[in-house]
Scaffold this motif. Sequence first.
Motif, PDB file in Angstrom:
ATOM      1  N   ASN A  70       4.207   5.539  -9.848  1.00 34.13           N
ATOM      2  CA  ASN A  70       3.077   5.532  -8.908  1.00 34.13           C
ATOM      3  C   ASN A  70       2.886   6.904  -8.274  1.00 34.13           C
ATOM      4  OD1 ASN A  70       4.214   2.426  -8.508  1.00 34.13           O
ATOM      5  ND2 ASN A  70       1.983   2.581  -8.463  1.00 34.13           N
ATOM      6  N   ASN A  86       4.879   0.033  -9.228  1.00 32.12           N
ATOM      7  CA  ASN A  86       4.569  -0.996  -8.223  1.00 32.12           C
ATOM      8  C   ASN A  86       5.839  -1.682  -7.716  1.00 32.12           C
ATOM      9  OD1 ASN A  86       1.953  -0.279  -8.785  1.00 32.12           O
ATOM     10  ND2 ASN A  86       1.304  -2.268  -9.548  1.00 32.12           N
ATOM     11  N   LYS A  97       2.153   9.514  -5.177  1.00 27.76           N
ATOM     12  CA  LYS A  97       2.771   9.544  -3.849  1.00 27.76           C
ATOM     13  C   LYS A  97       1.910   8.864  -2.786  1.00 27.76           C
ATOM     14  CE  LYS A  97       5.646  13.624  -4.472  1.00 27.76           C
ATOM     15  NZ  LYS A  97       5.920  15.009  -4.012  1.00 27.76           N
ATOM     16  N   ASP A  98       0.594   8.834  -2.996  1.00 26.99           N
ATOM     17  CA  ASP A  98      -0.274   8.193  -1.997  1.00 26.99           C
ATOM     18  C   ASP A  98      -0.473   6.703  -2.254  1.00 26.99           C
ATOM     19  OD1 ASP A  98      -1.825   8.393  -4.264  1.00 26.99           O
ATOM     20  OD2 ASP A  98      -3.503   9.420  -3.298  1.00 26.99           O
ATOM     21  N   SER A  99       0.233   6.167  -3.247  1.00 29.68           N
ATOM     22  CA  SER A  99       0.132   4.741  -3.539  1.00 29.68           C
ATOM     23  C   SER A  99       0.861   3.920  -2.483  1.00 29.68           C
ATOM     24  CB  SER A  99       0.746   4.443  -4.914  1.00 29.68           C
ATOM     25  OG  SER A  99       0.961   3.053  -5.088  1.00 29.68           O
ATOM     26  N   GLU A 100       0.353   2.726  -2.213  1.00 24.69           N
ATOM     27  CA  GLU A 100       1.022   1.832  -1.279  1.00 24.69           C
ATOM     28  C   GLU A 100       2.384   1.378  -1.802  1.00 24.69           C
ATOM     29  OE1 GLU A 100      -0.457  -2.338  -1.165  1.00 24.69           O
ATOM     30  OE2 GLU A 100      -2.058  -1.576  -2.478  1.00 24.69           O
ATOM     31  N   TYR A 101       2.598   1.557  -3.115  1.00 26.07           N
ATOM     32  CA  TYR A 101       3.856   1.112  -3.728  1.00 26.07           C
ATOM     33  C   TYR A 101       4.901   2.222  -3.811  1.00 26.07           C
ATOM     34  CZ  TYR A 101       1.072  -2.889  -5.329  1.00 26.07           C
ATOM     35  OH  TYR A 101       0.276  -3.996  -5.384  1.00 26.07           O
ATOM     36  N   TYR A 102       4.526   3.451  -3.454  1.00 23.22           N
ATOM     37  CA  TYR A 102       5.443   4.570  -3.678  1.00 23.22           C
ATOM     38  C   TYR A 102       6.745   4.409  -2.886  1.00 23.22           C
ATOM     39  CZ  TYR A 102       7.388   9.220  -4.138  1.00 23.22           C
ATOM     40  OH  TYR A 102       8.239  10.277  -4.413  1.00 23.22           O
ATOM     41  N   THR A 103       6.669   3.927  -1.666  1.00 22.28           N
ATOM     42  CA  THR A 103       7.873   3.760  -0.853  1.00 22.28           C
ATOM     43  C   THR A 103       8.866   2.832  -1.524  1.00 22.28           C
ATOM     44  OG1 THR A 103       6.669   4.166   1.203  1.00 22.28           O
ATOM     45  CG2 THR A 103       8.763   3.010   1.386  1.00 22.28           C
ATOM     46  N   GLU A 104       8.357   1.752  -2.126  1.00 19.87           N
ATOM     47  CA  GLU A 104       9.240   0.817  -2.818  1.00 19.87           C
ATOM     48  C   GLU A 104       9.764   1.426  -4.113  1.00 19.87           C
ATOM     49  OE1 GLU A 104      11.497  -2.589  -3.619  1.00 19.87           O
ATOM     50  OE2 GLU A 104      10.658  -1.722  -1.789  1.00 19.87           O
ATOM     51  N   ASP A 131      -3.604   1.111  -8.958  1.00 24.29           N
ATOM     52  CA  ASP A 131      -2.200   1.086  -9.403  1.00 24.29           C
ATOM     53  C   ASP A 131      -2.037   0.168 -10.611  1.00 24.29           C
ATOM     54  OD1 ASP A 131      -0.915   2.768  -7.321  1.00 24.29           O
ATOM     55  OD2 ASP A 131      -1.649   1.188  -5.982  1.00 24.29           O
TER      56      ASP A 131
END
Length: 258
Positions: A60, A11, A62-69, A27
Amino acid sequence: MNFRPCIDIHNGKVKQIVGGSLNDEGDQAQENFVSDMEASDFAKLYRERGLPGGHVILLNAKDSEYYTEDLRQAEAALGAYPGGLQAGGGITCDNARFFLEAGASHVIITSYVFADGSIRFDRLEKLRRLVGKEHLVLDLSCRKKNGRYYIVTDRWQKFTEQALDEELMNCLSSYCDEFLVHGVGVEGTGSGIDVELVQILAREEEVPVTYAGGIGSYADLELLREISGGRMNYTVGSALDLFGGSLEFDKIVTKYND
């Protein structure tokens, strides 16, 4: 016996969690520690103390909203210690070279190879050709079921049909540079090493093994050294003072790092 430090990212934060508690839905994870420091801060510390071979893990999906972070944190850590850290979490043939080019010495593979309950040798061979055996670490993290240890995937949520034993390690040693093995049943508990699992891992002689899970005291490190003959590397997570525990980072580096 070398200390391999860790940077676990969940996260968008550097955390220590209880091993079997990860849940993609929402998550969620049972947390032992959440750091205010950036992943790159830990990477710089490990670089300054001359500690290569640690791992950065994106926890996380890859489809998690936190993956980019998660990815931002991981890239910053790899850039802060180029060639000094391994990267894992959702690695496939599609992104393996990305992490190596970002500064990782190795990529750590689990779910992509242990897919649909068994070993995908076609994917393993493709990875070996793509990045080279010298840049591959196979994560054989496992949980016990019906008296045997089985490889678990997808952030340790799914059992495969593949048991962890000496035969498996002998078979896979020609594909990788190292094994990373979390004893998931004790991971994040500080309740002591999984002795039976360590005894299995200690039989591996072809490639180095890094063990993680349950280390909560200096006596655990002495026991690990005794069982493995000093040949096994190790990771300390929640028990380390960097992550709110009682084991001193400086003492680990000076006394328990060969």
